[in-house]
Design an enzyme around this catalytic site. Sequence first.
Site, PDB file in Angstrom:
ATOM      1  NE  ARG A 189       0.620   1.773   4.232  1.00 15.75           N
ATOM      2  CZ  ARG A 189       1.902   2.072   4.241  1.00 15.75           C
ATOM      3  NH1 ARG A 189       2.576   2.212   3.122  1.00 15.75           N
ATOM      4  NH2 ARG A 189       2.564   2.221   5.382  1.00 15.75           N
TER       5      ARG A 189
ATOM      6  CB  SER B  49       2.644  -1.778   4.133  1.00  9.85           C
ATOM      7  OG  SER B  49       2.332  -2.237   5.430  1.00  9.85           O
ATOM      8  CB  SER B  50       6.967  -5.818   2.458  1.00 11.34           C
ATOM      9  OG  SER B  50       7.831  -5.612   3.554  1.00 11.34           O
TER      10      SER B  50
ATOM     11  CG  ASP C 115       0.703  -0.035   7.213  1.00 10.81           C
ATOM     12  OD1 ASP C 115       0.229   1.070   6.891  1.00 10.81           O
ATOM     13  OD2 ASP C 115       1.880  -0.192   7.593  1.00 10.81           O
TER      14      ASP C 115
ATOM     15  CE1 TYR D  31       4.468   4.483  13.655  1.00 10.00           C
ATOM     16  CE2 TYR D  31       4.348   3.169  15.656  1.00 10.00           C
ATOM     17  CZ  TYR D  31       3.747   3.674  14.526  1.00 10.00           C
ATOM     18  OH  TYR D  31       2.432   3.388  14.273  1.00 10.00           O
TER      19      TYR D  31
HETATM   20  P1  ADP Z   1       7.642  -2.351   5.277  1.00 10.91           P
HETATM   21  O1  ADP Z   1       6.424  -2.963   5.889  1.00 10.91           O
HETATM   22  O2  ADP Z   1       7.510  -0.882   5.095  1.00 10.91           O
HETATM   23  O3  ADP Z   1       8.066  -3.021   4.009  1.00 10.91           O
HETATM   24  P2  ADP Z   1       8.792  -3.327   7.708  1.00 10.91           P
HETATM   25  O4  ADP Z   1      10.110  -3.123   8.345  1.00 10.91           O
HETATM   26  O5  ADP Z   1       7.566  -3.021   8.467  1.00 10.91           O
HETATM   27  O6  ADP Z   1       8.835  -2.539   6.309  1.00 10.91           O
HETATM   28  O7  ADP Z   1       8.659  -4.853   7.264  1.00 10.91           O
HETATM   29  C1  ADP Z   1       9.679  -5.452   6.511  1.00 10.91           C
HETATM   30  C2  ADP Z   1      10.004  -6.810   7.121  1.00 10.91           C
HETATM   31  O8  ADP Z   1       8.901  -7.719   6.906  1.00 10.91           O
HETATM   32  C3  ADP Z   1      11.178  -7.482   6.429  1.00 10.91           C
HETATM   33  O9  ADP Z   1      12.403  -7.057   6.998  1.00 10.91           O
HETATM   34  C4  ADP Z   1      10.907  -8.947   6.701  1.00 10.91           C
HETATM   35  O10 ADP Z   1      11.280  -9.294   8.006  1.00 10.91           O
HETATM   36  C5  ADP Z   1       9.381  -9.021   6.652  1.00 10.91           C
HETATM   37  N1  ADP Z   1       8.883  -9.426   5.317  1.00 10.91           N
HETATM   38  C6  ADP Z   1       8.068  -8.718   4.517  1.00 10.91           C
HETATM   39  N2  ADP Z   1       7.775  -9.399   3.389  1.00 10.91           N
HETATM   40  C7  ADP Z   1       8.425 -10.581   3.472  1.00 10.91           C
HETATM   41  C8  ADP Z   1       8.525 -11.737   2.628  1.00 10.91           C
HETATM   42  N3  ADP Z   1       7.912 -11.810   1.449  1.00 10.91           N
HETATM   43  N4  ADP Z   1       9.295 -12.754   3.076  1.00 10.91           N
HETATM   44  C9  ADP Z   1       9.920 -12.705   4.259  1.00 10.91           C
HETATM   45  N5  ADP Z   1       9.854 -11.658   5.087  1.00 10.91           N
HETATM   46  C10 ADP Z   1       9.130 -10.596   4.728  1.00 10.91           C
HETATM   47 MG    MG Z   2       5.672  -2.500   7.849  1.00  9.56          MG
END
Ligand code: ADP
Ligand code: MG
Length: 391
Positions: A38, A138-139, A184, A234
Amino acid sequence: MSHDAVPVGEATLLQQACDKYQSSFGRAAVAASSAPGRVNLIGEHVDYCEGYVLPVAIPFVTVVVGGYNDTDECHVISVLANGDVVSTAFPATSVAKLTPGEPAWANYVKGTVSKFPKPVQGFNMAITSDVPMGAGLSSSASLEVAVCTFLEVLTGLTVDPVEKARLCQSAEHEFPGVPCGVMDQYIVSMAKKDTALLIDCRSFGSTHVPMKTGDYVVLVTNSNVKHKLTGSEYPQRRAQCEEAASRLGLPSLRSAKTADLERLKQMNCDELVLRRAQHVIEEIERTQQVAKSFRENDLERVGRLFYESHESMSKLMEISCPELDELVRIIRPAPGVLGARMTGGGFGGCVVTLVKKDQVDNLKKLILSKYRGDPVFFVCQPSDGAKGIKL
Ligand code: ADP
Ligand code: MG
Protein backbone atom coordinates in the site's frame (compact mmCIF):
# COMPACT_ATOMS: atom_id res chain seq x y z
CA MET A 1 19.92 0.16 -14.45
CA SER A 2 16.17 0.66 -14.73
CA HIS A 3 14.61 3.19 -12.40
CA ASP A 4 11.09 1.87 -12.95
CA ALA A 5 9.57 -0.64 -10.55
CA VAL A 6 7.50 -2.98 -12.71
CA PRO A 7 5.16 -5.39 -10.91
CA VAL A 8 6.02 -9.05 -11.56
CA GLY A 9 2.29 -9.76 -11.57
CA GLU A 10 0.17 -12.06 -9.43
CA ALA A 11 -0.01 -14.84 -12.03
CA THR A 12 3.78 -15.12 -12.32
CA LEU A 13 4.30 -14.92 -8.55
CA LEU A 14 1.66 -17.62 -8.09
CA GLN A 15 3.39 -19.90 -10.61
CA GLN A 16 6.75 -19.31 -8.92
CA ALA A 17 5.31 -20.05 -5.48
CA CYS A 18 3.60 -23.24 -6.71
CA ASP A 19 6.81 -24.42 -8.42
CA LYS A 20 8.87 -23.73 -5.30
CA TYR A 21 6.30 -25.53 -3.15
CA GLN A 22 6.30 -28.58 -5.42
CA SER A 23 10.11 -28.79 -5.56
CA SER A 24 10.55 -28.21 -1.80
CA PHE A 25 7.74 -30.34 -0.39
CA GLY A 26 7.20 -32.92 -3.14
CA ARG A 27 3.51 -32.25 -3.57
CA ALA A 28 1.19 -29.67 -5.13
CA ALA A 29 -0.15 -26.70 -3.17
CA VAL A 30 -3.90 -26.82 -2.51
CA ALA A 31 -4.64 -23.37 -1.04
CA ALA A 32 -3.46 -19.91 -2.11
CA SER A 33 -3.93 -16.22 -1.43
CA SER A 34 -2.54 -12.85 -2.37
CA ALA A 35 -2.39 -9.45 -0.65
CA PRO A 36 -1.08 -6.13 -1.96
CA GLY A 37 1.29 -3.52 -0.55
CA ARG A 38 0.00 0.00 0.00
CA VAL A 39 0.88 3.64 -0.24
CA ASN A 40 -0.73 6.26 1.96
CA LEU A 41 -1.92 9.35 0.06
CA ILE A 42 -2.29 11.42 3.23
CA GLY A 43 -2.86 11.02 6.98
CA GLU A 44 0.56 10.26 8.46
CA HIS A 45 1.17 9.32 12.08
CA VAL A 46 -2.51 9.80 12.83
CA ASP A 47 -3.81 6.23 12.80
CA TYR A 48 -2.60 5.62 16.35
CA CYS A 49 -4.31 8.90 17.33
CA GLU A 50 -7.64 7.51 16.07
CA GLY A 51 -7.59 9.92 13.09
CA TYR A 52 -8.39 9.55 9.40
CA VAL A 53 -6.02 8.06 6.83
CA LEU A 54 -6.36 7.75 3.04
CA PRO A 55 -4.28 4.88 1.63
CA VAL A 56 -4.52 2.94 -1.65
CA ALA A 57 -3.36 -0.59 -2.44
CA ILE A 58 -0.61 -0.87 -5.07
CA PRO A 59 -0.18 -3.50 -7.80
CA PHE A 60 2.66 -5.25 -5.95
CA VAL A 61 1.58 -8.35 -4.05
CA THR A 62 2.61 -11.12 -1.70
CA VAL A 63 1.43 -14.58 -2.76
CA VAL A 64 1.14 -17.48 -0.31
CA VAL A 65 0.50 -21.10 -1.32
CA GLY A 66 0.46 -24.31 0.68
CA GLY A 67 -1.42 -27.17 2.24
CA TYR A 68 -1.65 -29.41 5.31
CA ASN A 69 1.33 -31.75 5.79
CA ASP A 70 -0.25 -34.26 8.24
CA THR A 71 2.31 -33.44 10.96
CA ASP A 72 2.41 -31.17 14.02
CA GLU A 73 4.95 -28.83 12.39
CA CYS A 74 4.66 -25.88 10.04
CA HIS A 75 7.37 -25.40 7.38
CA VAL A 76 7.57 -22.04 5.62
CA ILE A 77 9.82 -20.88 2.79
CA SER A 78 9.95 -17.42 1.30
CA VAL A 79 11.56 -16.58 -2.03
CA LEU A 80 12.86 -13.02 -1.81
CA ALA A 81 13.01 -10.56 -4.72
CA ASN A 82 16.78 -11.09 -5.14
CA GLY A 83 16.26 -14.85 -5.47
CA ASP A 84 17.45 -15.68 -1.93
CA VAL A 85 15.34 -18.28 -0.15
CA VAL A 86 14.72 -18.12 3.60
CA SER A 87 12.98 -20.80 5.60
CA THR A 88 11.62 -21.44 9.06
CA ALA A 89 9.73 -24.07 11.03
CA PHE A 90 7.52 -23.88 14.11
CA PRO A 91 4.96 -26.06 15.88
CA ALA A 92 1.35 -26.18 14.70
CA THR A 93 -1.03 -24.14 16.87
CA SER A 94 -3.16 -27.28 17.25
CA VAL A 95 -0.43 -28.63 19.56
CA ALA A 96 1.49 -25.62 20.95
CA LYS A 97 1.36 -21.92 21.76
CA LEU A 98 3.74 -19.91 19.56
CA THR A 99 6.24 -17.38 20.85
CA PRO A 100 8.32 -14.75 19.01
CA GLY A 101 11.97 -15.54 18.20
CA GLU A 102 14.48 -15.96 15.40
CA PRO A 103 14.61 -15.57 12.45
CA ALA A 104 13.08 -12.11 12.72
CA TRP A 105 11.09 -12.28 9.46
CA ALA A 106 9.30 -15.44 10.60
CA ASN A 107 7.60 -13.48 13.39
CA TYR A 108 5.24 -11.87 10.87
CA VAL A 109 4.08 -15.34 9.80
CA LYS A 110 4.09 -16.92 13.26
CA GLY A 111 2.27 -13.95 14.79
CA THR A 112 -0.51 -14.20 12.23
CA VAL A 113 -0.85 -17.97 12.58
CA SER A 114 -0.90 -17.55 16.35
CA LYS A 115 -3.66 -14.90 16.21
CA PHE A 116 -5.82 -16.83 13.74
CA PRO A 117 -9.12 -17.50 15.56
CA LYS A 118 -8.86 -21.28 15.16
CA PRO A 119 -6.01 -23.70 15.99
CA VAL A 120 -4.33 -24.80 12.77
CA GLN A 121 -2.77 -28.21 12.07
CA GLY A 122 0.69 -28.59 10.55
CA PHE A 123 1.11 -27.08 7.09
CA ASN A 124 3.73 -26.30 4.47
CA MET A 125 3.83 -22.86 2.89
CA ALA A 126 5.72 -21.10 0.11
CA ILE A 127 5.75 -17.30 -0.21
CA THR A 128 6.68 -15.07 -3.15
CA SER A 129 6.38 -11.29 -3.24
CA ASP A 130 7.28 -8.26 -5.31
CA VAL A 131 6.40 -5.75 -2.59
CA PRO A 132 9.69 -3.93 -1.87
CA MET A 133 10.72 -4.67 1.72
CA GLY A 134 11.38 -1.84 4.14
CA ALA A 135 10.50 0.84 1.54
CA GLY A 136 7.44 2.10 3.40
CA LEU A 137 5.09 0.19 1.08
CA SER A 138 4.09 -2.19 3.85
CA SER A 139 5.51 -5.52 2.83
CA SER A 140 4.91 -6.51 6.46
CA ALA A 141 1.12 -6.00 6.39
CA SER A 142 1.01 -7.54 2.92
CA LEU A 143 2.69 -10.67 4.31
CA GLU A 144 0.48 -10.85 7.43
CA VAL A 145 -2.78 -10.38 5.55
CA ALA A 146 -1.72 -12.81 2.80
CA VAL A 147 -0.94 -15.43 5.48
CA CYS A 148 -4.25 -14.84 7.27
CA THR A 149 -6.18 -15.07 3.99
CA PHE A 150 -4.31 -18.29 3.16
CA LEU A 151 -5.37 -19.74 6.53
CA GLU A 152 -8.98 -18.83 5.75
CA VAL A 153 -8.79 -20.80 2.50
CA LEU A 154 -6.96 -23.70 4.17
CA THR A 155 -9.27 -24.04 7.18
CA GLY A 156 -12.54 -22.90 5.61
CA LEU A 157 -13.02 -20.31 8.39
CA THR A 158 -13.86 -16.87 6.99
CA VAL A 159 -12.67 -13.85 8.97
CA ASP A 160 -14.41 -10.49 8.59
CA PRO A 161 -12.00 -8.17 6.67
CA VAL A 162 -11.90 -5.50 9.41
CA GLU A 163 -11.42 -8.18 12.06
CA LYS A 164 -8.63 -9.59 9.89
CA ALA A 165 -6.89 -6.20 9.85
CA ARG A 166 -7.04 -5.97 13.65
CA LEU A 167 -5.88 -9.54 14.06
CA CYS A 168 -2.85 -8.92 11.82
CA GLN A 169 -2.12 -5.63 13.61
CA SER A 170 -2.02 -7.38 16.97
CA ALA A 171 0.22 -10.07 15.42
CA GLU A 172 2.67 -7.29 14.40
CA HIS A 173 2.47 -5.76 17.90
CA GLU A 174 3.16 -8.98 19.73
CA PHE A 175 5.55 -10.95 17.49
CA PRO A 176 7.93 -8.64 15.62
CA GLY A 177 7.10 -6.13 18.37
CA VAL A 178 6.21 -3.17 16.11
CA PRO A 179 3.58 -0.90 17.75
CA CYS A 180 1.96 -0.06 14.37
CA GLY A 181 -1.42 1.56 13.82
CA VAL A 182 -4.15 -0.34 11.98
CA MET A 183 -3.94 1.47 8.62
CA ASP A 184 -1.63 -0.89 6.76
CA GLN A 185 -3.46 -4.10 7.53
CA TYR A 186 -6.82 -2.39 7.01
CA ILE A 187 -6.14 -1.14 3.46
CA VAL A 188 -4.38 -4.37 2.47
CA SER A 189 -7.45 -6.27 3.62
CA MET A 190 -10.18 -3.92 2.33
CA ALA A 191 -8.86 -2.17 -0.79
CA LYS A 192 -10.91 -1.89 -3.98
CA LYS A 193 -9.55 -1.19 -7.45
CA ASP A 194 -9.59 2.45 -8.60
CA THR A 195 -10.43 3.79 -5.16
CA ALA A 196 -8.62 5.12 -2.14
CA LEU A 197 -9.98 4.18 1.28
CA LEU A 198 -10.83 6.85 3.84
CA ILE A 199 -10.41 4.95 7.10
CA ASP A 200 -11.75 6.25 10.39
CA CYS A 201 -9.25 4.78 12.85
CA ARG A 202 -11.61 5.47 15.77
CA SER A 203 -14.80 3.75 14.59
CA PHE A 204 -12.95 1.33 12.24
CA GLY A 205 -15.44 2.32 9.55
CA SER A 206 -14.29 3.28 6.07
CA THR A 207 -15.48 4.72 2.76
CA HIS A 208 -14.14 4.07 -0.71
CA VAL A 209 -13.18 7.30 -2.46
CA PRO A 210 -13.16 6.99 -6.27
CA MET A 211 -9.82 8.08 -7.70
CA LYS A 212 -11.06 9.87 -10.80
CA THR A 213 -7.89 11.77 -11.47
CA GLY A 214 -8.42 12.37 -15.23
CA ASP A 215 -5.23 13.66 -16.81
CA TYR A 216 -3.34 13.27 -13.53
CA VAL A 217 -1.70 10.31 -11.80
CA VAL A 218 -0.01 9.64 -8.50
CA LEU A 219 3.67 8.95 -9.13
CA VAL A 220 5.46 7.13 -6.33
CA THR A 221 9.18 7.88 -6.01
CA ASN A 222 11.09 5.55 -3.75
CA SER A 223 13.99 7.55 -2.32
CA ASN A 224 15.77 4.25 -1.69
CA VAL A 225 17.01 5.51 1.63
CA LYS A 226 16.11 4.08 5.00
CA HIS A 227 17.94 5.82 7.79
CA LYS A 228 18.92 3.44 10.52
CA LEU A 229 17.64 5.06 13.65
CA THR A 230 17.51 3.89 17.19
CA GLY A 231 14.07 2.35 16.68
CA SER A 232 12.62 4.58 19.36
CA GLU A 233 11.47 7.35 16.97
CA TYR A 234 8.08 5.83 16.20
CA PRO A 235 7.17 4.87 19.80
CA GLN A 236 8.41 8.30 20.92
CA ARG A 237 6.06 10.12 18.52
CA ARG A 238 3.28 7.88 19.70
CA ALA A 239 4.03 8.60 23.35
CA GLN A 240 4.20 12.37 22.70
CA CYS A 241 0.77 12.30 21.04
CA GLU A 242 -0.62 10.27 23.93
CA GLU A 243 0.82 12.76 26.38
CA ALA A 244 -0.86 15.68 24.55
CA ALA A 245 -4.21 13.88 24.59
CA SER A 246 -3.91 12.96 28.25
CA ARG A 247 -3.02 16.54 29.27
CA LEU A 248 -6.14 17.67 27.45
CA GLY A 249 -8.17 15.00 29.22
CA LEU A 250 -9.08 13.41 25.88
CA PRO A 251 -9.05 9.73 24.91
CA SER A 252 -6.96 10.59 21.81
CA LEU A 253 -5.98 13.59 19.67
CA ARG A 254 -8.85 12.75 17.33
CA SER A 255 -11.15 14.62 19.69
CA ALA A 256 -8.83 17.66 19.89
CA LYS A 257 -9.46 20.97 18.08
CA THR A 258 -7.02 23.66 16.96
CA ALA A 259 -8.07 25.73 20.00
CA ASP A 260 -6.72 22.96 22.23
CA LEU A 261 -3.20 23.88 21.12
CA GLU A 262 -3.63 27.17 22.93
CA ARG A 263 -4.73 25.26 26.04
CA LEU A 264 -1.63 23.06 25.83
CA LYS A 265 0.56 26.18 25.60
CA GLN A 266 -1.07 27.62 28.70
CA MET A 267 -0.29 24.40 30.55
CA ASN A 268 3.40 24.95 29.67
CA CYS A 269 3.31 21.78 27.67
CA ASP A 270 6.65 20.55 26.31
CA GLU A 271 7.46 22.24 22.96
CA LEU A 272 7.92 18.93 21.12
CA VAL A 273 4.64 17.53 22.44
CA LEU A 274 2.94 20.71 21.25
CA ARG A 275 4.39 20.40 17.75
CA ARG A 276 3.39 16.73 17.44
CA ALA A 277 -0.13 17.61 18.56
CA GLN A 278 -0.36 20.42 16.00
CA HIS A 279 0.69 18.04 13.21
CA VAL A 280 -1.85 15.41 14.22
CA ILE A 281 -4.79 17.80 14.66
CA GLU A 282 -4.14 19.51 11.31
CA GLU A 283 -3.27 16.30 9.45
CA ILE A 284 -6.56 14.68 10.47
CA GLU A 285 -8.40 17.69 9.02
CA ARG A 286 -6.26 17.73 5.85
CA THR A 287 -6.96 14.05 5.24
CA GLN A 288 -10.70 14.58 5.30
CA GLN A 289 -10.28 17.59 3.00
CA VAL A 290 -8.21 15.58 0.52
CA ALA A 291 -10.90 12.87 0.37
CA LYS A 292 -13.53 15.57 -0.20
CA SER A 293 -11.40 17.25 -2.88
CA PHE A 294 -10.91 13.94 -4.74
CA ARG A 295 -14.69 13.48 -4.70
CA GLU A 296 -15.18 17.03 -6.01
CA ASN A 297 -12.41 16.63 -8.57
CA ASP A 298 -10.52 19.56 -7.08
CA LEU A 299 -7.05 18.16 -7.70
CA GLU A 300 -5.33 21.50 -7.25
CA ARG A 301 -6.56 21.58 -3.68
CA VAL A 302 -5.35 17.99 -3.17
CA GLY A 303 -1.93 19.15 -4.34
CA ARG A 304 -1.84 22.13 -1.97
CA LEU A 305 -2.80 19.89 0.94
CA PHE A 306 -0.02 17.43 -0.03
CA TYR A 307 2.55 20.24 0.27
CA GLU A 308 1.14 21.40 3.60
CA SER A 309 1.25 17.85 4.88
CA HIS A 310 4.87 17.42 3.85
CA GLU A 311 5.86 20.66 5.52
CA SER A 312 4.13 19.55 8.69
CA MET A 313 5.83 16.14 8.70
CA SER A 314 9.18 17.79 8.13
CA LYS A 315 8.89 20.66 10.63
CA LEU A 316 6.34 19.63 13.25
CA MET A 317 6.44 15.84 13.36
CA GLU A 318 10.12 15.76 12.34
CA ILE A 319 9.87 12.45 10.51
CA SER A 320 11.30 13.52 7.15
CA CYS A 321 14.98 13.37 6.18
CA PRO A 322 17.27 15.39 3.86
CA GLU A 323 16.62 13.08 0.89
CA LEU A 324 12.81 13.28 1.15
CA ASP A 325 12.91 17.07 1.60
CA GLU A 326 15.25 17.29 -1.38
CA LEU A 327 12.87 15.22 -3.55
CA VAL A 328 9.92 17.47 -2.71
CA ARG A 329 12.07 20.57 -3.41
CA ILE A 330 13.06 19.18 -6.84
CA ILE A 331 9.51 18.09 -7.71
CA ARG A 332 7.65 21.24 -6.62
CA PRO A 333 8.58 23.66 -9.46
CA ALA A 334 8.36 20.99 -12.22
CA PRO A 335 5.72 21.39 -14.97
CA GLY A 336 2.42 19.59 -14.44
CA VAL A 337 2.98 18.96 -10.71
CA LEU A 338 0.09 19.78 -8.36
CA GLY A 339 1.57 18.54 -5.09
CA ALA A 340 4.00 16.16 -3.40
CA ARG A 341 4.63 14.76 0.05
CA MET A 342 6.60 12.06 1.78
CA THR A 343 4.55 9.04 2.76
CA GLY A 344 4.91 6.29 5.35
CA GLY A 345 6.48 6.18 8.76
CA GLY A 346 9.32 8.51 7.76
CA PHE A 347 13.13 8.80 7.78
CA GLY A 348 13.21 7.39 4.24
CA GLY A 349 10.81 5.55 1.98
CA CYS A 350 8.69 7.17 -0.69
CA VAL A 351 7.29 10.47 -1.97
CA VAL A 352 3.86 10.65 -3.66
CA THR A 353 3.36 13.27 -6.37
CA LEU A 354 0.16 14.30 -8.09
CA VAL A 355 1.36 15.05 -11.62
CA LYS A 356 -0.07 15.37 -15.11
CA LYS A 357 0.21 12.09 -17.04
CA ASP A 358 2.02 13.65 -19.98
CA GLN A 359 4.64 15.15 -17.66
CA VAL A 360 5.57 11.95 -15.80
CA ASP A 361 8.54 11.11 -18.02
CA ASN A 362 9.92 14.66 -17.81
CA LEU A 363 9.53 14.63 -14.04
CA LYS A 364 11.37 11.34 -13.73
CA LYS A 365 14.22 12.73 -15.88
CA LEU A 366 14.39 15.85 -13.74
CA ILE A 367 14.56 13.82 -10.53
CA LEU A 368 17.22 11.52 -11.98
CA SER A 369 19.34 14.51 -12.97
CA LYS A 370 19.05 16.36 -9.66
CA TYR A 371 18.42 13.91 -6.80
CA ARG A 372 21.52 12.76 -4.97
CA GLY A 373 20.18 9.23 -4.43
CA ASP A 374 19.12 6.32 -6.63
CA PRO A 375 15.34 6.62 -6.99
CA VAL A 376 12.85 4.05 -8.27
CA PHE A 377 9.47 5.08 -9.71
CA PHE A 378 6.06 3.62 -10.30
CA VAL A 379 2.71 5.10 -11.20
CA CYS A 380 0.21 4.13 -8.54
CA GLN A 381 -2.79 2.21 -9.93
CA PRO A 382 -5.15 1.76 -6.97
CA SER A 383 -5.58 -2.01 -6.76
CA ASP A 384 -7.75 -4.66 -5.09
CA GLY A 385 -7.18 -5.93 -1.56
CA ALA A 386 -6.38 -9.42 -0.28
CA LYS A 387 -8.12 -12.43 -1.75
CA GLY A 388 -8.10 -16.21 -1.77
CA ILE A 389 -6.97 -17.73 -5.06
CA LYS A 390 -8.53 -20.85 -6.55
CA LEU A 391 -5.87 -23.34 -7.65
P1 ADP B 1 7.64 -2.35 5.28
O1 ADP B 1 6.42 -2.96 5.89
O2 ADP B 1 7.51 -0.88 5.10
O3 ADP B 1 8.07 -3.02 4.01
P2 ADP B 1 8.79 -3.33 7.71
O4 ADP B 1 10.11 -3.12 8.35
O5 ADP B 1 7.57 -3.02 8.47
O6 ADP B 1 8.83 -2.54 6.31
O7 ADP B 1 8.66 -4.85 7.26
C1 ADP B 1 9.68 -5.45 6.51
C2 ADP B 1 10.00 -6.81 7.12
O8 ADP B 1 8.90 -7.72 6.91
C3 ADP B 1 11.18 -7.48 6.43
O9 ADP B 1 12.40 -7.06 7.00
C4 ADP B 1 10.91 -8.95 6.70
O10 ADP B 1 11.28 -9.29 8.01
C5 ADP B 1 9.38 -9.02 6.65
N1 ADP B 1 8.88 -9.43 5.32
C6 ADP B 1 8.07 -8.72 4.52
N2 ADP B 1 7.78 -9.40 3.39
C7 ADP B 1 8.43 -10.58 3.47
C8 ADP B 1 8.53 -11.74 2.63
N3 ADP B 1 7.91 -11.81 1.45
N4 ADP B 1 9.30 -12.75 3.08
C9 ADP B 1 9.92 -12.71 4.26
N5 ADP B 1 9.85 -11.66 5.09
C10 ADP B 1 9.13 -10.60 4.73
MG1 MG C 1 5.67 -2.50 7.85
